[in-house]
Design an enzyme around this catalytic site. Structure first.
Site, PDB file in Angstrom:
ATOM      1  N   GLU A 181     -51.463 -77.142  37.215  1.00  0.00           N
ATOM      2  CA  GLU A 181     -52.700 -77.387  37.684  1.00  0.00           C
ATOM      3  C   GLU A 181     -53.455 -76.501  37.021  1.00  0.00           C
ATOM      4  O   GLU A 181     -54.683 -76.939  36.316  1.00  0.00           O
ATOM      5  CB  GLU A 181     -53.289 -76.268  39.247  1.00  0.00           C
ATOM      6  CG  GLU A 181     -54.494 -76.013  39.629  1.00  0.00           C
ATOM      7  CD  GLU A 181     -55.250 -77.267  40.069  1.00  0.00           C
ATOM      8  OE1 GLU A 181     -56.155 -77.698  38.962  1.00  0.00           O
ATOM      9  OE2 GLU A 181     -54.854 -77.757  40.952  1.00  0.00           O
ATOM     10  N   GLU A 194     -59.361 -68.078  18.269  1.00  0.00           N
ATOM     11  CA  GLU A 194     -58.017 -67.866  16.893  1.00  0.00           C
ATOM     12  C   GLU A 194     -57.247 -67.688  15.275  1.00  0.00           C
ATOM     13  O   GLU A 194     -59.131 -68.207  15.578  1.00  0.00           O
ATOM     14  CB  GLU A 194     -56.753 -69.201  17.863  1.00  0.00           C
ATOM     15  CG  GLU A 194     -56.606 -69.335  18.477  1.00  0.00           C
ATOM     16  CD  GLU A 194     -55.381 -68.445  19.874  1.00  0.00           C
ATOM     17  OE1 GLU A 194     -54.524 -67.510  18.631  1.00  0.00           O
ATOM     18  OE2 GLU A 194     -56.107 -68.362  20.617  1.00  0.00           O
ATOM     19  N   LYS A 205     -56.100 -81.636  26.742  1.00  0.00           N
ATOM     20  CA  LYS A 205     -56.502 -81.615  29.164  1.00  0.00           C
ATOM     21  C   LYS A 205     -57.124 -82.961  29.224  1.00  0.00           C
ATOM     22  O   LYS A 205     -56.916 -83.453  30.865  1.00  0.00           O
ATOM     23  CB  LYS A 205     -57.486 -80.622  28.424  1.00  0.00           C
ATOM     24  CG  LYS A 205     -56.768 -79.349  28.768  1.00  0.00           C
ATOM     25  CD  LYS A 205     -58.375 -78.212  28.728  1.00  0.00           C
ATOM     26  CE  LYS A 205     -57.700 -76.656  27.770  1.00  0.00           C
ATOM     27  NZ  LYS A 205     -58.533 -75.916  27.280  1.00  0.00           N
TER      28      LYS A 205
END
Lengths: 428, 428
Positions: B132, B193, B208
């Site tokens: 999840e 980042e 994703k």
């Protein structure tokens, strides 16, 4: 794949029941792949056998009595799509559980009134009781609260839970018309029932809110613990003033933890126009869950209709086919305690007054508010001069009881030409 | 309550792993009530034993090697919070499954590259593989697609899947600054980042999207099948022109069924400013699922961070504690077929040209577009006259290949002063 199908009985073949039968037929292959086994309607009950329901039910057994359907030994699960908090719907659900059959229902009224007893009976019988379709239609919010966000201590869950009300409020704003003509049009278009009181009175939203609160806080559904106010008295003037100040008026269901207590209320509120809830138009539903780990999660989608409701019920059937047997409300029914009802916490308010147009009138209002500790954050006065002045005030957070005392004092004064309007501003 | 706790090993104690340990400790009682049994961290592994992680882990066994942790016979489930598509993360996951331990991971790269093999191994071993947290952080979208909307034939799933990119695009628009300085500021604030290429290059969103497509369409995760374009070349000018025409620029992941094929793409797109996706600001993620029964359901929430990620992982652990053992992607791994990659379907496009400021220049562009069957829906020309003219065109739906031929012809002409910009307009 386990070849043994999940055998379903449909109690009720109206919009919801027929929608379930259609969806199970249309997507049979993918539903079987996801469920791990076929899901098949084997028996149905409805008042009218002859009507065309858009799906071939000729191979199904037919029962005239939904309770007889619920007692059929050849079924694994009963879908209750009759409706109503009592009567045949309740009898069929009780019979299904007593007979050891799983139950999936869209019946929010039934669960808001008898959810604790039904959940206890289901646990005792070792069967699943599922109700995804009972809250916010196609939005999988029951699953989100009971499973997807189950690690969170929830502080608040709130949302727009009734599409009819949101349609009416949206349409009043859009068209600049008042409540009565917009309701009449919504009825003509089929968006509102001939007797709209369940929707516009907030009862439907309160049923759903009672279930959301139970899932979020582990309290008894306790419908009588929900404070309910509908949209019947929302005036176009309030929608307009709110809009000019950056707010929209929504019928909001809110359940929040207040210490050991839980506040549950359905009422028209002002919400920031730029928020997710504030941007919601038409018949769409939305629910926001605030948890200590997730922060805020927002769920939006169609709150009613054959397709969305069937989507939710079939998801429940797939879960049951996969073996889901957990307690109905996510925790054992025996642990669902009647939470103390919270004293309404402090909130900022929107106030509208009709005042005599004379020097000192506004000062008197401000003095009466101040005397009860209600402080003013913003104020607008309309320039219409014909029949008194309209004054709109936004307050800082205050207790409702103190505000009510101040409003009573103002109402009793000759400067007040009409009962003041007070709507809570919900921080969304 | 089954008193036997679910015994957890945490592989990795960075932001994610420590967040899981903290949440399990903080909400231990409510998690046990919802899971039906306590969930306890029994062993951990990380490089640095000494660091304060905001939670007492002194009672836990400590392994230096995550693979050794994953092999511990006293664990029921391993949480992989190391990260990376290969290396120790992959080795620990494979060891956990091979040893008959359930697995929960937030590792999108691992699953996008090796999801099919891991899902097959988990099924063979009879253990759960849950992820999840790998998609859209705290939003329970894996559960929504795999369970809550499982009755639907999905036609499209799309969303804003990378908070860093959405923050940068939002901030460019808000501040009127170009990409480079906004990225630098985002890095200074910790929103991006030091090496931002995974985020701004679209790779993270593509990981994703590959998982969303697998859940929605039952296809192999097949990361290489995702077409990826990042936000590095999005200019402030395009955000401004889009805004003036009622659109916003978003990095969108889109997976859609096109006949038997599945299109999967991550790319900057124009979306209607008033849509749910168009209204999304900052680091928030959102996913929209379009299904034949539900219509459209929208899910919004925090896409990253310790709390939201822990919320998702703990939900997986609660499901595992309750006995959930279904296949990782909702259908048996053996049925996950490599879907034919769709030829990019037709779409309307936003085009920006820098042209010589002379009579006939615009006519030449229009003629070249027309020659390839690309028709114009709207056009704007800037009045800046110093260095040529900027022309913005919105097209009707056209094939990308035809558009590219037209743009090549325009680029080759002396009227064109710079390479044309083309961004798809996604209908959201």
């Amino acid at each position: 794949m386990n070849a043994e199908p999940l055998k379903v009985g449909l109690a009720g073949l109206g919009t919801v029941g027929a929608g379930v039968a259609q969806l199970l037929a249309r997507n049979a292959a993918l539903i079987a792949a996801r469920a791990g086994r076929p899901i098949e309607v084997r028996a149905v009950s409805a008042r009218n056998r002859g009507r065309d329901r858009g799906v071939d039910l000729s191979a199904c057994a037919w029962e005239d009595d939904p309770v007889a359907l619920a007692r059929r030994a050849d079924l694994d699960v009963v879908v209750e799509a009759i409706g109503g908090a009592n009567g045949p719907a309740r009898a069929a659900c009780e019979a299904a559980i007593a007979g050891g059959r799983h139950l999936a229902t869209a019946n929010k009224a039934l669960l808001a009134h008898h959810g604790l007893a039904l959940a206890s009976a289901a646990e005792a019988a070792g069967v699943a009781l599922r109700f995804e379709a009972a809250v916010a239609g196609g939005i999988p919010i029951v699953k989100a609260l009971g499973e997807g966000l189950a690690g969170n201590a929830v502080s608040r869950v709130y949302g727009v839970l009734n599409g009819t009300c949101n349609y009416i409020l949206t349409e009043m704003e859009r068209s600049g018309r008042d409540y009565a003509p917009v309701l009449a049009e919504a009825q003509a278009k089929g968006y509102a029932e001939a007797d709209p009181s369940f929707d516009v009175g907030g009862i439907d939203a309160a049923h759903k809110l009672a279930l959301l609160a139970t899932l979020a806080f582990g309290c008894d559904p306790d419908f009588d613990g929900v404070s309910v106010e509908g949209i019947e008295r929302v005036a176009l003037a309030d929608i307009s003033h709110a809009g000019a100040m950056g707010y929209r008026v929504k019928l909001l269901g809110v359940a929040r933890r207040v210490g050991e207590a839980v506040e549950r209320a359905v009422r028209p509120c002002l919400v920031r126009a730029g928020s997710a809830i504030g941007q919601l138009d038409g018949v769409t539903n939305a629910v926001v869950v605030e948890g200590d780990a997730v922060g805020a999660a927002v769920f939006e989608g169609p709150g009613a209709g054959a397709g969305p409701t069937a989507s939710a019920i079939v998801a429940d059937l797939i879960d049951i086919a996969r073996g889901a047997r957990g307690p109905a409300f996510g925790v054992p029914a025996a642990s669902l305690a009647q939470a103390p009802r919270a004293v309404e916490p402090t909130a900022p308010f929107y106030l509208r007054f009709r005042l005599q147009d004379r020097p000192g009138a506004l000062g008197e209002v401000a003095r009466d508010l101040g005397a009860e500790g209600v402080s003013i954050r913003a104020m607008r006065q309309d320039d219409e001069r014909d029949a008194g002045a309209t004054v709109v005030i936004l307050t800082h957070a205050c207790a409702r009881a103190a505000l009510d005392r101040a409003l009573a004092a103002i109402s009793a004064s000759p400067v007040s030409l009409a009962a003041p309007v007070a709507l809570a501003i919900e921080d969304v």
